[in-house]
Design an enzyme around this catalytic site. Structure first.
Site, mmCIF file in Angstrom:
data_model
loop_
_atom_site.group_PDB
_atom_site.id
_atom_site.type_symbol
_atom_site.label_atom_id
_atom_site.label_comp_id
_atom_site.label_asym_id
_atom_site.label_seq_id
_atom_site.Cartn_x
_atom_site.Cartn_y
_atom_site.Cartn_z
ATOM 1 N N ARG A 27 0.830 -1.226 0.000
ATOM 2 C CA ARG A 27 0.000 0.000 0.000
ATOM 3 C C ARG A 27 0.854 1.261 0.000
ATOM 4 N NH1 ARG A 27 -5.550 -0.578 1.965
ATOM 5 N NH2 ARG A 27 -6.171 -2.540 1.044
ATOM 6 N N ARG A 31 -3.441 6.544 1.311
ATOM 7 C CA ARG A 31 -3.962 7.724 2.021
ATOM 8 C C ARG A 31 -2.993 8.404 2.955
ATOM 9 N NH1 ARG A 31 -9.094 4.380 3.774
ATOM 10 N NH2 ARG A 31 -7.351 2.899 3.711
ATOM 11 N N ARG A 40 -7.118 11.642 -5.392
ATOM 12 C CA ARG A 40 -8.398 10.959 -5.237
ATOM 13 C C ARG A 40 -9.543 11.970 -5.263
ATOM 14 N NH1 ARG A 40 -9.816 7.739 0.177
ATOM 15 N NH2 ARG A 40 -9.927 9.926 0.816
ATOM 16 N N ASP A 77 -6.890 -2.778 -7.185
ATOM 17 C CA ASP A 77 -7.382 -3.466 -5.992
ATOM 18 C C ASP A 77 -7.619 -4.932 -6.328
ATOM 19 O OD1 ASP A 77 -8.291 -2.625 -3.138
ATOM 20 O OD2 ASP A 77 -9.677 -4.183 -3.777
ATOM 21 N N TYR A 153 -14.737 -12.180 0.195
ATOM 22 C CA TYR A 153 -15.514 -10.974 -0.121
ATOM 23 C C TYR A 153 -16.726 -11.313 -0.991
ATOM 24 C CZ TYR A 153 -11.756 -8.217 1.876
ATOM 25 O OH TYR A 153 -10.847 -7.670 2.748
#
Ligand code: CP3
Length: 353
Positions: A27, A31, A40, A77, A153
């Site tokens: 990652r 963020r 973003r 992703d 998921y």
């Protein structure tokens, strides 16, 4: 044929000697970087960044512009794959991923098919655009979720604390879970091969949730399908070897089974003792990891000390790629990442002399 100028990562993944320990961070584009948050906001949302090759390229390169990292990782992703199978992915702000049509009945499971690769063209276009923008600086890592982690998921429809839907299926209708995993493994193999065709120079399989299983269930429902992927992925492209990395979070007790798949490297989470891991797998695979991402929250001195400890725990033998034991936290001060990168490069050189 087209090895990057800095090929330290590829050499370490293939257990060739290197002058220093290469590093990248799970990652690394995300963020914790203000410039990522700005991109973003301009793009609109996280998936808008992923679906536009220019934005995906911009954010992939952001951490490399700040820090002398030894690899880029595709900005995308793992959930692009079930989305391409028609499950309807969305990311609600601050809530994590959701699927509109989770797999909850036999009819839906039987109808599941290998994702049409055209629906993932935006990912392959991003890979090609990033390679072009990178020039020959550092290698580009492609990735996918593991069949089991994707199934978590797909069946839960979102993150979960107890995974009761997927485990319920596993204990009551293992045949149906095997069907999903088979479709996922065939999709992931094609997906990774397309990433390699478009320019990915190493690939990593993220098995974030394999560690929730018992040993026998891990081997049957997660590892077996990763083994099929390792067997089916193109291991050479344009005359260069393409290393494959497997990472099961919480999988420290199964490292020998993981190495038996024939992969080139294993990712370690921070709970694994690097010397014990090396003793288990011998010189068969490279190891990648494994600093606790939360250790980056402390002081600069603390980060430097912990970075040195992790480097020394792996020792100077070939076949170590420095990384975190899981993704970097959004609360990480970027200054601490600068300290980490500097200490990995300088201290690993010092350890070799
Ligand atoms: O490492 C990188 O920099 C490459 C990009 C990357 C992302 N996700 C971007 C992302 C990679 C390799 C992933 C993998 C991924 N995605 C995994 C496996 C690795 C792991 O962390 O265990 C998983 C389980 C996912 C699924 C996922 N994506 C979740 C659960 C979430 C929400 C939680 C969170 O951290 O917000 C995401 C969103 C996501 N994927 C973000 C990023 C940068 C944050 C999106 C944003 O709000 O900007």
């Amino acid at each position: 044929m087209t090895r990057p100028t800095n090929d330290t990562l590829l050499r370490a993944l293939l257990r060739e000697p290197t002058d220093y320990t290469p590093l990248w961070l799970m990652r690394q584009a995300g963020r914790y970087l203000p410039e990522y948050r700005a991109s973003r906001a301009t793009a609109g949302s996280f998936m808008d960044l992923c679906r536009n090759a220019d934005f995906a390229t911009e954010v992939t390169l952001q951490p490399l512009e700040r820090f002398p990292l030894d690899a880029a990782i595709l900005f995308s992703d793992i959930l692009t794959v079930p989305d391409a199978m028609g499950l309807g992915l969305s990311f609600a702000e601050g809530e994590g991923p959701r699927f509109a049509r989770p797999l909850r009945d036999e009819a839906a499971i039987r109808a599941l098919e290998v994702a049409p690769m055209e629906k993932l063209d935006y990912v392959f276009n991003a890979v090609a655009a990033i390679r072009k923008a990178l020039g020959n600086r550092v290698p580009l890592i492609g990735f996918s979720g593991s069949p089991f982690t994707l199934a978590c998921y797909m069946i839960e429809g979102r993150g979960s604390d107890d995974f009761r839907h997927i485990k319920g299926l596993m204990y009551s209708r293992p045949d149906l879970l095997h069907h999903i995993l088979d479709v996922n493994a065939r999709t992931v193999t094609e997906y990774l091969n397309q990433q390699i065709e478009h320019g990915a120079q190493a690939v990593m399989v993220f098995d974030t949730w394999g560690g929730i299983l018992s040993g026998p269930a891990y081997r049957e429902f997660s590892l077996e399908y990763m083994r099929r992927i390792v067997a089916g992925v193109k291991r050479e492209h344009n005359g260069e070897r393409v290393p494959v990395v497997l990472f099961t979070k919480g999988g420290g007790q199964w490292l020998t089974d993981m190495a038996d798949t024939g992969c080139d490297s294993l990712g370690l989470d921070w709970t694994v003792d690097p010397a014990q891991a090396r003793a288990l797998v011998g010189s068969r695979v490279a190891l990648q990891g494994n600093m606790d991402p939360i250790s980056l929250m402390g002081s600069a001195e603390g980060v430097a000390a912990e970075t040195r400890r992790v480097l020394e725990a792996f020792g100077p033998a070939p076949g170590h790629v420095f990384n975190l034991g899981h993704g970097i936290s959004q609360h990480t001060p970027p200054e601490n990442v600068a300290v980490l990168v500097d200490v990995v490069h300088r201290h690993s050189r010092a350890l070799r002399t």
